[in-house]
Design an enzyme around this catalytic site. Structure first.
Site, short mmCIF file in Angstrom:
data_model
loop_
_atom_site.label_atom_id
_atom_site.label_comp_id
_atom_site.label_asym_id
_atom_site.label_seq_id
_atom_site.Cartn_x
_atom_site.Cartn_y
_atom_site.Cartn_z
N ARG A 75 -10.18 63.03 106.23
CA ARG A 75 -9.00 62.43 105.75
C ARG A 75 -7.87 63.24 106.11
O ARG A 75 -6.81 62.98 106.53
CB ARG A 75 -8.93 61.54 104.68
N TYR A 133 14.35 49.73 116.96
CA TYR A 133 13.08 49.33 117.63
C TYR A 133 12.78 47.83 116.89
O TYR A 133 12.53 48.09 115.38
CB TYR A 133 11.96 50.32 117.78
N ASP A 191 13.72 58.99 114.50
CA ASP A 191 12.88 58.14 115.52
C ASP A 191 13.22 58.89 117.01
O ASP A 191 14.01 58.30 117.63
CB ASP A 191 12.79 56.72 115.61
N LYS A 217 3.54 57.19 123.68
CA LYS A 217 4.31 56.99 124.86
C LYS A 217 3.93 58.24 125.53
O LYS A 217 2.87 58.53 125.80
CB LYS A 217 5.87 56.84 124.15
#
Ligand code: BLP
Length: 387
Positions: free
Chosen positions: A55, A108, A180, A205
């Site tokens: 993790r 967004y 962002d 992206k």
């Protein structure tokens, strides 16, 4: 070192690559130790990119985290299963019940939904602000304002924010700034040099660049890294080694891909400006863009994502425009090698704190790596369907 060379070198320390060129792909949940001394050392260093448990990451994750930090200028980078998780993880790391959040109005849409549904339910109040507000954001501060969220350019309407001006105000009041930074990818601006505390990438992206991985990153400066790291661990956020490896692979071609995306997008944007059906082209690299001066100051280039507004068009006309496309497909993402198109008929409905000055349909394009002549031919035929 030039950023293009950094993209080739980043995350390729010999401890990660061994005798290979690329970092090892290490898939692991359990990490095993031979001695208590090894176990103790790993436990002490478990948050500092030392193998301890799946993790917390393996050398493959560590290589990507180091690469993103080197490219954006952060002190530490946490990985998330997608960009939206990086957004929610970063916000929840620095906000608690009773806090106030300033959120850019051009954000967004799923981030807006996060604020209006989940954060509100947690007792976190959100005020949306005009993307053009700049230093005027000082007028919106409250005693309980703990974070300011920016997204520049906005991924749909492409407004450019004055990031340094907002960060200067935030710093005076010890307010965390969260950017962002997905549009810029890690190389078209330097978020931490502009004063940002937290920088988010939807690696889905341009970093991955091939529309086949969901992945997010959030990086922090020295001051905020311990809290972001702790929160992402406590929330159990992690990503697969395979996706981290694929993102590392994407970084190596990011500069050359962005160069081609930029070149073709500017050709298409300038072509659209000549079309009589077009009200305006929303591309920050165009001198006609209201944020062009700030774009030139803060960004070193552009990519394939921009929008344009039609003077008019019914739902049926927009559907005819889009459905006949040979290369531009409808899809809810961007940053891959393919061209995409989305339509928003009434952007004003997505805004609550700023007036959207246009009434016509907004079409967002992602200009892919197809030859630009084919893309222009596709758009020419689309305008013929419109009329
Ligand atoms: C700036 C930014 N930040 C985070 C994320 C989420 O990343 P993830 O997809 O990896 O979770 C994204 C993902 N982007 N996805 C899109 O832009 C898809 N497009 C839309 O959602 C869309 C399309 C048409 C009209 C309106 C919208 N919209 O964004 O609201 C992002 O653009």
């Amino acid at each position: 070192m030039h950023k293009n060379t950094k993209l080739i070198d980043a995350g390729r320390a010999k401890k990660y690559t061994g005798y290979a060129v690329n970092p090892h792909l290490v898939r692991a949940s359990t990490i095993v130790f031979d001695t208590f001394s090894e176990l103790k050392q790993a436990t002490l260093q478990r948050g500092n990119r030392v193998p301890f448990y799946g993790r917390r990451g393996t050398d493959t994750h560590f290589a990507l985290q180091e690469a993103i930090c080197e490219l954006e200028g952060g002190a530490g980078c946490a990985l998330y299963p997608c960009g939206a998780a990086a957004v929610s993880g970063a916000l929840l790391a620095f906000l608690q019940s009773g806090d106030h959040l300033l959120m850019v109005d051009s954000v967004y849409e799923p981030t807006r939904a996060l604020c209006d549904k989940l954060l509100k339910g947690l007792g976190i109040e959100t005020t949306y602000y005009d993307p053009q507000i700049g230093a005027g954001i000082a007028t919106l501060l409250r005693p309980n304002t703990k974070a300011i969220f920016l997204e520049s350019p906005g991924s749909l309407s492409l407004e450019i924010q004055d990031i340094p001006a907002i960060c200067d105000i935030a710093r005076q009041y010890n307010i965390v700034t969260i950017l962002d930074n997905t549009w810029a990818s890690p190389i078209l601006c330097q978020p931490f040099a502009m004063g940002v505390d937290i920088s988010i990438q939807a690696a889905t992206k341009y970093i991955v660049g091939h529309s086949d991985v969901m992945l997010g990153t959030a990086s922090a400066n020295e001051q905020h890294w311990p809290r972001l790291r702790e929160h992402s661990y406590l929330m159990g956020y992690c990503a697969s080694a395979d996706d981290a490896y694929t993102a590392l692979r994407g970084l190596r071609t990011l500069a050359v891909r962005l160069q081609q995306h930029q070149q073709s997008a500017l050709t298409v944007a300038n072509w659209l400006q000549q079309r009589p059906e077009v009200e305006t082209v929303l591309h920050p690299a165009l001198p006609t863009h209201p944020g062009h001066a700030i774009f030139r100051r803060d960004f070193s280039g552009s990519n394939g994502l921009f929008s344009f507004v039609l003077k008019q068009g019914s739902q049926q006309q927009v559907e005819a425009f889009i459905e006949g496309m040979a290369h531009f497909k409808m899809g809810f993402s961007w940053g891959g090698f393919e061209s995409l198109i989305t339509a928003t008929m009434q952007l004003q409905k997505l805004r609550t704190a700023s007036r959207w000055p246009y009434s016509g349909p907004l079409l967002r394009l992602h200009i892919g790596l197809e030859h630009v002549d084919d893309l222009l031919a596709d758009l020419t035929a689309a305008f013929e369907r419109l009329n």
